[in-house]
Motif scaffolding. Structure first.
Motif, PDB file in Angstrom:
ATOM      1  N   ALA A   6       0.553  -1.308  -0.010  1.00  0.00           N
ATOM      2  CA  ALA A   6      -0.334   0.012  -0.067  1.00  0.00           C
ATOM      3  C   ALA A   6       0.990   1.462  -0.098  1.00  0.00           C
ATOM      4  O   ALA A   6       2.094   1.086   0.784  1.00  0.00           O
ATOM      5  CB  ALA A   6      -0.734  -0.256   1.367  1.00  0.00           C
ATOM      6  N   MET A   8       1.728   4.660   1.419  1.00  0.00           N
ATOM      7  CA  MET A   8       1.864   4.931   2.718  1.00  0.00           C
ATOM      8  C   MET A   8       2.307   6.158   2.946  1.00  0.00           C
ATOM      9  O   MET A   8       3.910   6.118   3.793  1.00  0.00           O
ATOM     10  CB  MET A   8       1.654   4.185   4.217  1.00  0.00           C
ATOM     11  CG  MET A   8       0.886   3.414   4.036  1.00  0.00           C
ATOM     12  SD  MET A   8       1.074   1.922   5.299  1.00  0.00           S
ATOM     13  CE  MET A   8       0.825   2.639   7.317  1.00  0.00           C
ATOM     14  N   VAL A  11       5.247   6.796   5.314  1.00  0.00           N
ATOM     15  CA  VAL A  11       5.751   5.966   6.161  1.00  0.00           C
ATOM     16  C   VAL A  11       6.737   5.134   4.660  1.00  0.00           C
ATOM     17  O   VAL A  11       8.192   4.392   5.057  1.00  0.00           O
ATOM     18  CB  VAL A  11       4.375   4.508   6.708  1.00  0.00           C
ATOM     19  CG1 VAL A  11       5.040   3.718   7.248  1.00  0.00           C
ATOM     20  CG2 VAL A  11       3.844   5.885   7.672  1.00  0.00           C
ATOM     21  N   GLU A  32       4.140   7.436  -2.205  1.00  0.00           N
ATOM     22  CA  GLU A  32       3.415   7.679  -1.705  1.00  0.00           C
ATOM     23  C   GLU A  32       2.934   9.013  -2.715  1.00  0.00           C
ATOM     24  O   GLU A  32       2.763   9.247  -3.740  1.00  0.00           O
ATOM     25  CB  GLU A  32       3.983   8.893  -0.645  1.00  0.00           C
ATOM     26  CG  GLU A  32       5.241   7.807   0.797  1.00  0.00           C
ATOM     27  CD  GLU A  32       6.238   9.202   0.929  1.00  0.00           C
ATOM     28  OE1 GLU A  32       5.999   9.678   1.935  1.00  0.00           O
ATOM     29  OE2 GLU A  32       7.637   8.618   0.146  1.00  0.00           O
ATOM     30  N   ASN A  95      -5.038   7.999  -6.728  1.00  0.00           N
ATOM     31  CA  ASN A  95      -5.992   8.719  -5.351  1.00  0.00           C
ATOM     32  C   ASN A  95      -7.363   9.170  -5.283  1.00  0.00           C
ATOM     33  O   ASN A  95      -7.173  10.160  -5.320  1.00  0.00           O
ATOM     34  CB  ASN A  95      -4.180   9.023  -4.139  1.00  0.00           C
ATOM     35  CG  ASN A  95      -5.507   9.180  -2.800  1.00  0.00           C
ATOM     36  OD1 ASN A  95      -6.252   9.156  -2.556  1.00  0.00           O
ATOM     37  ND2 ASN A  95      -4.031   9.397  -2.039  1.00  0.00           N
ATOM     38  N   LYS A 139      -7.475   4.055  -6.605  1.00  0.00           N
ATOM     39  CA  LYS A 139      -7.274   3.294  -5.519  1.00  0.00           C
ATOM     40  C   LYS A 139      -9.318   4.300  -4.521  1.00  0.00           C
ATOM     41  O   LYS A 139      -8.559   5.498  -4.010  1.00  0.00           O
ATOM     42  CB  LYS A 139      -6.015   3.975  -4.257  1.00  0.00           C
ATOM     43  CG  LYS A 139      -6.897   3.559  -2.928  1.00  0.00           C
ATOM     44  CD  LYS A 139      -4.964   3.210  -2.652  1.00  0.00           C
ATOM     45  CE  LYS A 139      -5.046   1.729  -0.868  1.00  0.00           C
ATOM     46  NZ  LYS A 139      -4.838   3.352  -0.365  1.00  0.00           N
ATOM     47  N   HIS A 168     -10.555   0.441  -0.657  1.00  0.00           N
ATOM     48  CA  HIS A 168      -9.682   0.340   0.122  1.00  0.00           C
ATOM     49  C   HIS A 168     -11.252  -0.027   1.598  1.00  0.00           C
ATOM     50  O   HIS A 168     -12.291   1.036   1.373  1.00  0.00           O
ATOM     51  CB  HIS A 168      -9.739   1.948   0.904  1.00  0.00           C
ATOM     52  CG  HIS A 168      -9.256   1.503   2.785  1.00  0.00           C
ATOM     53  ND1 HIS A 168      -8.383   2.872   3.040  1.00  0.00           N
ATOM     54  CD2 HIS A 168      -9.484   0.710   4.153  1.00  0.00           C
ATOM     55  CE1 HIS A 168      -8.228   2.423   5.069  1.00  0.00           C
ATOM     56  NE2 HIS A 168      -9.007   1.663   4.689  1.00  0.00           N
ATOM     57  N   ARG A 170     -13.441   1.104   3.219  1.00  0.00           N
ATOM     58  CA  ARG A 170     -14.449   1.451   4.422  1.00  0.00           C
ATOM     59  C   ARG A 170     -14.878   2.507   3.834  1.00  0.00           C
ATOM     60  O   ARG A 170     -13.975   2.949   2.919  1.00  0.00           O
ATOM     61  CB  ARG A 170     -13.103   1.814   5.574  1.00  0.00           C
ATOM     62  CG  ARG A 170     -13.244   1.117   6.329  1.00  0.00           C
ATOM     63  CD  ARG A 170     -11.841   1.479   7.624  1.00  0.00           C
ATOM     64  NE  ARG A 170     -11.404   0.951   7.268  1.00  0.00           N
ATOM     65  CZ  ARG A 170      -9.849   0.275   8.334  1.00  0.00           C
ATOM     66  NH1 ARG A 170     -10.918  -0.375   9.279  1.00  0.00           N
ATOM     67  NH2 ARG A 170      -8.876  -0.208   7.889  1.00  0.00           N
ATOM     68  N   TYR A 176     -10.145   4.768   9.926  1.00  0.00           N
ATOM     69  CA  TYR A 176      -9.171   3.812  10.610  1.00  0.00           C
ATOM     70  C   TYR A 176      -9.922   2.632  11.476  1.00  0.00           C
ATOM     71  O   TYR A 176      -8.982   1.515  11.989  1.00  0.00           O
ATOM     72  CB  TYR A 176      -7.491   4.047  10.137  1.00  0.00           C
ATOM     73  CG  TYR A 176      -7.315   4.707   8.885  1.00  0.00           C
ATOM     74  CD1 TYR A 176      -6.231   3.696   8.528  1.00  0.00           C
ATOM     75  CD2 TYR A 176      -6.861   6.152   8.490  1.00  0.00           C
ATOM     76  CE1 TYR A 176      -5.432   4.458   7.153  1.00  0.00           C
ATOM     77  CE2 TYR A 176      -6.347   6.104   7.384  1.00  0.00           C
ATOM     78  CZ  TYR A 176      -5.896   5.657   7.001  1.00  0.00           C
ATOM     79  OH  TYR A 176      -5.357   6.632   5.708  1.00  0.00           O
ATOM     80  N   ASN A 199      -8.466  -3.971   0.151  1.00  0.00           N
ATOM     81  CA  ASN A 199      -7.392  -3.125   1.002  1.00  0.00           C
ATOM     82  C   ASN A 199      -8.422  -2.843   2.452  1.00  0.00           C
ATOM     83  O   ASN A 199      -9.307  -3.195   2.455  1.00  0.00           O
ATOM     84  CB  ASN A 199      -7.086  -2.671   0.462  1.00  0.00           C
ATOM     85  CG  ASN A 199      -6.408  -1.765   1.297  1.00  0.00           C
ATOM     86  OD1 ASN A 199      -6.511  -0.648   1.752  1.00  0.00           O
ATOM     87  ND2 ASN A 199      -4.933  -1.859   1.629  1.00  0.00           N
ATOM     88  N   GLY A 200      -7.182  -3.279   3.650  1.00  0.00           N
ATOM     89  CA  GLY A 200      -7.982  -3.202   4.629  1.00  0.00           C
ATOM     90  C   GLY A 200      -7.516  -3.913   5.506  1.00  0.00           C
ATOM     91  O   GLY A 200      -8.370  -4.897   5.812  1.00  0.00           O
ATOM     92  N   LEU A 222      -1.762  -4.897   1.151  1.00  0.00           N
ATOM     93  CA  LEU A 222      -1.151  -4.799   2.425  1.00  0.00           C
ATOM     94  C   LEU A 222      -0.728  -3.232   2.666  1.00  0.00           C
ATOM     95  O   LEU A 222       0.434  -3.171   2.477  1.00  0.00           O
ATOM     96  CB  LEU A 222      -0.015  -5.180   2.103  1.00  0.00           C
ATOM     97  CG  LEU A 222      -0.908  -7.268   2.095  1.00  0.00           C
ATOM     98  CD1 LEU A 222       0.548  -8.423   2.611  1.00  0.00           C
ATOM     99  CD2 LEU A 222      -1.212  -7.961   2.887  1.00  0.00           C
TER     100      LEU A 222
HETATM  101  C1  LIG Z   1       0.419   6.757   7.701  1.00  0.00           C
HETATM  102  C2  LIG Z   1      -0.839   5.986   6.617  1.00  0.00           C
HETATM  103  C3  LIG Z   1      -0.466   7.288   5.699  1.00  0.00           C
HETATM  104  C4  LIG Z   1      -1.119   6.416   4.243  1.00  0.00           C
HETATM  105  N1  LIG Z   1      -0.734   7.635   2.976  1.00  0.00           N
HETATM  106  C5  LIG Z   1      -1.612   6.635   1.746  1.00  0.00           C
HETATM  107  C6  LIG Z   1      -1.377   7.226   0.282  1.00  0.00           C
HETATM  108  O1  LIG Z   1      -0.206   8.187   0.726  1.00  0.00           O
HETATM  109  N2  LIG Z   1      -1.640   6.663  -0.732  1.00  0.00           N
HETATM  110  C7  LIG Z   1      -2.695   5.691  -0.531  1.00  0.00           C
HETATM  111  O2  LIG Z   1      -3.543   5.214  -1.225  1.00  0.00           O
HETATM  112  N3  LIG Z   1      -3.325   5.136   0.771  1.00  0.00           N
HETATM  113  C8  LIG Z   1      -2.687   5.687   1.511  1.00  0.00           C
HETATM  114  N4  LIG Z   1      -2.751   5.266   2.919  1.00  0.00           N
HETATM  115  C9  LIG Z   1      -4.080   4.466   3.015  1.00  0.00           C
HETATM  116  C10 LIG Z   1      -3.226   3.060   2.755  1.00  0.00           C
HETATM  117  O3  LIG Z   1      -2.645   3.142   2.020  1.00  0.00           O
HETATM  118  C11 LIG Z   1      -4.424   1.714   3.383  1.00  0.00           C
HETATM  119  O4  LIG Z   1      -4.766   1.820   2.122  1.00  0.00           O
HETATM  120  C12 LIG Z   1      -4.798   1.546   4.772  1.00  0.00           C
HETATM  121  O5  LIG Z   1      -3.858   1.689   5.514  1.00  0.00           O
HETATM  122  C13 LIG Z   1      -5.329   0.087   4.714  1.00  0.00           C
HETATM  123  O6  LIG Z   1      -4.965  -0.548   4.565  1.00  0.00           O
HETATM  124  P1  LIG Z   1      -4.220  -1.504   5.882  1.00  0.00           P
HETATM  125  O7  LIG Z   1      -4.661  -1.828   6.840  1.00  0.00           O
HETATM  126  O8  LIG Z   1      -3.114  -2.707   5.351  1.00  0.00           O
HETATM  127  O9  LIG Z   1      -3.303  -0.680   5.823  1.00  0.00           O
HETATM  128  C14 LIG Z   1      -2.180   5.725   3.818  1.00  0.00           C
HETATM  129  C15 LIG Z   1      -2.907   5.295   5.664  1.00  0.00           C
HETATM  130  C16 LIG Z   1      -1.260   5.239   6.723  1.00  0.00           C
HETATM  131  C17 LIG Z   1      -1.624   4.479   8.201  1.00  0.00           C
END
Ligand SMILES: Cc1cc2nc3c(=O)[nH]c(=O)nc-3n(C[C@H](O)[C@H](O)[C@H](O)COP(=O)(O)O)c2cc1C
Length: 330
Positions: A6, A8, A11, A32, A95, A139, A168, A170, A176, A199-200, A222
Motif C-alpha cells: 500500500a 503510505m 511511511v 506516496e 488516489n 484507489k 480500501h 471502509r 481507520y 485492502n484494509g 497490504l
Molecule cells: C500513515 C498512512 C499513510 C497513508 N498514505 C496513503 C497514501 O499516500 N495514498 C493512499 O492511497 N493511501 C494511503 N494510506 C492508506 C493505505 O494505503 C491503506 O489503504 C490503509 O492503511 C488500509 O490498509 P491497511 O489496513 O492494510 O493499513 C495511508 C495510510 C496510513 C496509515
C-alpha cells in the motif's frame, strides 16, 4: 493471486519499498501520493517520490513501482501522469481515498467520491493521456459519508477504462476504525470488468483468508499489516502456494531495522531518522513482543549513531548463536 504494497505517506518511502520488496512476496509497490494542483511538476519531483525511476521503475529486487497522483482537476492530472509515464513510471495510480482534512479541503482524495462524474473525468483524462502500455490504476474507499455511491463510483472508473481498482473497505467516515467491510467489495468484484484489489485490516494469513473469501478478490493490498510483520506477503504466498518458506524471526527483523536506520541516515536530515525508526518500531510492536523493549531503549534518542548503537546493543542481547544469514542482500 497478487499482493501489493500500500502507498503510505510519510511511511512507505523508497527505502521501505526496497526492504519490504526484498523480503519477498510483493508484486507491486505504489509511491506516496504526489499532490497535483495546476502545474506540470518538474521531473525532479517525480524522481524524489520515486527514485526507482532511475532503475526502470523497479525496486532493487525487481518489483514494479507505480506513481500515485492526487488531485481534482483532470487536465493537470493528465499532464503530470504523462510526464511520469515519459519518465518511465511502471504505472499511474490515482488516489481517491485520502481522508486528510487538508487534502479534502483542497479538492483531493476521498472528497471526490461524492462526485462520480468527476471521478470519471479525472480517470478518463489520465487514461487518455498516457500510452496504452502504461497501466492506470485507481484507489478508492467505499464512499465518503456512506456507501450509497459505490456502484456509481465503480461504474465511472470502469467506463473511464482504468486497468485495475483497489478498494480500501471502509468509507472516509469510517476512518481507520476496525473492522474493514471486505464483504462490501464482493458486490463490485462480481460485475467488474477489471481486477479488483481488496485492502484494509489484513494483519495475518487468517485475515488474508477471510478477506479473499468475503471480498471474492484474488488480489490484495497490504499496508500496516506488512509493516508490523515484514514477511506477511511471503507468509501469505507460502500458505497459498505451499512453498513452506521460513518465517522471519525477531533477530532477522532487527537486522532489517538496523539496515533501515543506516540507509535512512544517508538519505534524510538526521533529525528525521529517529522518527522513521521509531515509527516502524511502533508498527512492529503489534507483532513482536521484543519490539517493545527495543522501542523503550531508543525512544528518547535522536541522533542516528545513538539509535544505531542501541540497535547494536539489542542485537548483542539476543541469542548470540544466531548465525542465520541476513534476511535480504545488503
Ligand atoms: C500513515 C498512512 C499513510 C497513508 N498514505 C496513503 C497514501 O499516500 N495514498 C493512499 O492511497 N493511501 C494511503 N494510506 C492508506 C493505505 O494505503 C491503506 O489503504 C490503509 O492503511 C488500509 O490498509 P491497511 O489496513 O492494510 O493499513 C495511508 C495510510 C496510513 C496509515
Amino acid at each position: 493471486m497478487r499482493i501489493m504494497l500500500a502507498p503510505m505517506e510519510g511511511v512507505v518511502d523508497h527505502t521501505m519499498r526496497s526492504m519490504l520488496s526484498e523480503v519477498g512476496g510483493l508484486d507491486r509497490c505504489v509511491t506516496e501520493f504526489v499532490r497535483i494542483t495546476n502545474h506540470r511538476l518538474p521531473a525532479k519531483v517525480f524522481y524524489r517520490y520515486c527514485p526507482e525511476l532511475h532503475n526502470g521503475s523497479l525496486t532493487p529486487s525487481g518489483t514494479p513501482v507505480y506513481i500515485q497522483l492526487l488531485g481534482g482537476i483532470p487536465e493537470p492530472m493528465a499532464m503530470n501522469a504523462l510526464r511520469a509515464a515519459e519518465l518511465g513510471a511502471a504505472g499511474i495510480d490515482i488516489n481517491f481515498g485520502c481522508p486528510a482534512k487538508l487534502v479534502n479541503r483542497n479538492d483531493g482524495g476521498s472528497v471526490l467520491l461524492k462526485e462520480p462524474r468527476r471521478v470519471f473525468d479525472i480517470v478518463k483524462a489520465v487514461r487518455d493521456a498516457v500510452p496504452k502500455t502504461t497501466p492506470v490504476t485507481v484507489k478508492i474507499r467505499l464512499g465518503f459519508n456512506d456507501r450509497s455511491l459505490l456502484d456509481d463510483i465503480c461504474a465511472a472508473i470502469f467506463a473511464a477504462s482504468a486497468n485495475e481498482l483497489t478498494i480500501h473497505a471502509r468509507t472516509k467516515e469510517d476512518g481507520y476504525k476496525p473492522p474493514a467491510y471486505w464483504d462490501a467489495i464482493a458486490a463490485v468484484t462480481e460485475k467488474s470488468p477489471i481486477p479488483i484489489i481488496a485492502n484494509g485490516e489484513i494483519w495475518s494469513t487468517q485475515d488474508y483468508h477471510n478477506c479473499v473469501v468475503q471480498s471474492n478478490c484474488q488480489d490484495i493490498m497490504l499496508g500496516r499489516g506488512i509493516l508490523s510483520c515484514p514477511d506477511l506477503a511471503r507468509q501469505i504466498k507460502s500458505v497459498h502456494q505451499q512453498t513452506g518458506k521460513p518465517i522471519l524471526e525477531w533477530p532477522s527483523i532487527v537486522r532489517l531495522l538496523d539496515q533501515f536506520c543506516s540507509v535512512t541516515a544517508h538519505e534524510y536530515d538526521h533529525k528525521y531518522v529517529g522518527n522513521r525508526v521509531k515509527q516502524w518500531l511502533g508498527y512492529l510492536r503489534r507483532q513482536y513482543g521484543q519490539a517493545e523493549t527495543l522501542f523503550e531503549s531508543v525512544k528518547r534518542l535522536k541522533m542516528p549513531d545513538d539509535i544505531s548503537a542501541a540497535i547494536g546493543q539489542h542485537q548483542l542481547s539476543l541469542n548470540k548463536d544466531d548465525e542465520s544469514p541476513l534476511p535480504i542482500a545488503v
